[in-house]
Design an enzyme around this catalytic site. Structure first.
Site, mmCIF file in Angstrom:
data_model
loop_
_atom_site.group_PDB
_atom_site.id
_atom_site.type_symbol
_atom_site.label_atom_id
_atom_site.label_comp_id
_atom_site.label_asym_id
_atom_site.label_seq_id
_atom_site.Cartn_x
_atom_site.Cartn_y
_atom_site.Cartn_z
ATOM 1 N N VAL A 96 0.825 -1.212 0.000
ATOM 2 C CA VAL A 96 0.000 0.000 0.000
ATOM 3 C C VAL A 96 0.859 1.262 0.000
ATOM 4 C CG1 VAL A 96 -1.885 -1.182 1.188
ATOM 5 C CG2 VAL A 96 -0.162 0.021 2.548
ATOM 6 N N HIS B 125 -4.559 -4.488 -2.501
ATOM 7 C CA HIS B 125 -5.039 -4.123 -1.165
ATOM 8 C C HIS B 125 -5.214 -2.622 -0.982
ATOM 9 C CE1 HIS B 125 -3.236 -8.181 0.359
ATOM 10 N NE2 HIS B 125 -4.390 -8.332 -0.273
#
Length: 373
Positions: free
Chosen positions: A181, A196
């Site tokens: 991320v 994600h």
């Protein structure tokens, strides 16, 4: 006390109100007593020096971003493994790459599951259910995330990111998926599918409105000025250091911080469109990947003629399913990761090595027509 003298002239006017801040010298450290909410909270921080975290941050990455304690131990890759990985790149025409935390540990961002990872200290990440149901959990998350944001965003793309970006430019990678991320792939020049999500975007759980995290950081600072000024003055210490004063960086950018900093008086902005709850645009544990994103990733995996996992243990089912689907569809499959993975029994090639190290060795082997790094 003259704060300019304490900090060696590195910063001025950090603590404008003497009634709020009372600095002391203790054992070579700077001890600050500052009013967090309705009472004084005692914290300790190291005195920074020119060139450190309060100096020119545009220079070489700080030492905490180069700390090898973050990267799990591994022997240098042997020539046999290097040549096997080289042949995978050379023989494939529809290669899909799946990256995990192991490509970013080399940049100073810890993972969860390695011997040096966050789980090793008993840390449990916030779950989707906890975040949505508890305002206290949200205060804790955002306070920790605010405090760790500057340090998290100081990370620079590492050797794995730059090697993959060069392989992409050379047409050796058809598609890239990342579980990370941190957007370090983007900063290196790649454009992966973020399985994600990313901490660089904040979204409303009610209406779906989204905006950049930097703007949210400014909003947090504006409505918590005294708290923000105090927390930003603290040098968090090196990852894994016994002198990090309870403030260890986590894989998603937040830091471990005592609840005295956030349990009272820390305010969180609400959505400007509907007054709803704001959340980082990441998939917390217990949440589901958006259907469209999951479908795209699965279709790419099944259409690949080679599928390479880099720096992931594949312990999350969303990632493991992709690797398994590619393998069952007949793709050449391989994993480069330090330690065991969920797919070790089904993948024919497993290499225990640092991702950035072996990729650069692969580029040295032969002619993949890759631009100079």
């Amino acid at each position: 006390m003259n704060m300019r003298r304490v900090f060696g002239g590195v910063s001025t006017d950090l603590f404008p109100s003497r009634s709020m801040y009372r600095p002391l010298q203790s054992g070579g450290n700077l001890v600050m007593l500052f009013k967090g909410c309705r009472r004084f909270v005692r914290t300790t921080c190291r005195v920074s020096i020119p060139g450190g975290s309060l100096g020119n941050e545009s220079k070489a990455p700080p030492r905490f971003l180069r700390d090898r304690k973050i990267v799990p131990d591994a022997d240098p890759p042997n020539m046999e493994d290097i040549h096997k990985l080289y042949r995978l790149f050379e023989q494939s025409s529809r290669l899909t790459i799946l990256t995990g935390a192991g490509v970013s540990t080399e940049c100073g961002i810890p993972d969860y599951r390695s011997p040096n990872g966050a789980y090793s200290s008993g840390f449990k990440p916030i779950t989707h259910q906890e975040f949505t149901r508890s305002s206290r959990a949200r205060r804790r998350y955002w306070a920790r995330s605010y405090a760790g944001w500057r340090r998290f965003t100081a990370a620079q793309p590492g050797p794995a990111h730059t090697a993959l970006a060069s392989l992409e430019k050379a047409g050796r990678i058809n598609f890239m998926i990342t579980q990370n991320v941190d957007r370090l792939h983007h900063r290196a020049g790649s454009d992966p599918l973020e399985l994600h999500g990313t901490v660089y975007t904040v979204m409303c759980l009610e209406c779906g409105f989204s905006f950049p995290r930097d703007l949210f950081q400014d909003q947090l600072k504006a409505i918590n000025p005294k708290w923000a000024e105090a927390i930003e003055s603290i040098d968090h210490g090196d990852p894994g250091s016994e002198k990090s004063f309870g403030m260890k960086q986590r894989p998603d950018g937040d830091i471990e911080i005592d609840e005295k900093f956030w349990e009272e008086g820390f305010h969180i902005p609400v959505c400007e469109k509907c007054k709803g709850v704001l959340k980082p645009d990441v998939i917390f544990f217990g949440d589901n990947i958006p259907k469209e994103r999951a479908t795209q990733a699965m279709e790419v995996a099944k259409q690949s003629d080679a599928f390479l996992v880099l720096g992931s243990s594949l312990m999350t089912m969303s990632a493991f399913r992709l690797c398994r689907a590619a393998h069952e569809a007949g793709a050449m499959t391989a994993i480069v990761n330090i330690g065991e993975t969920r797919a070790d029994d089904i993948v024919p090639l497993k290499i225990n090595a640092r991702v950035g190290e072996i990729l650069h060795r692969v580029l040295d082997v032969g002619s993949l027509s890759v631009p100079a790094l």
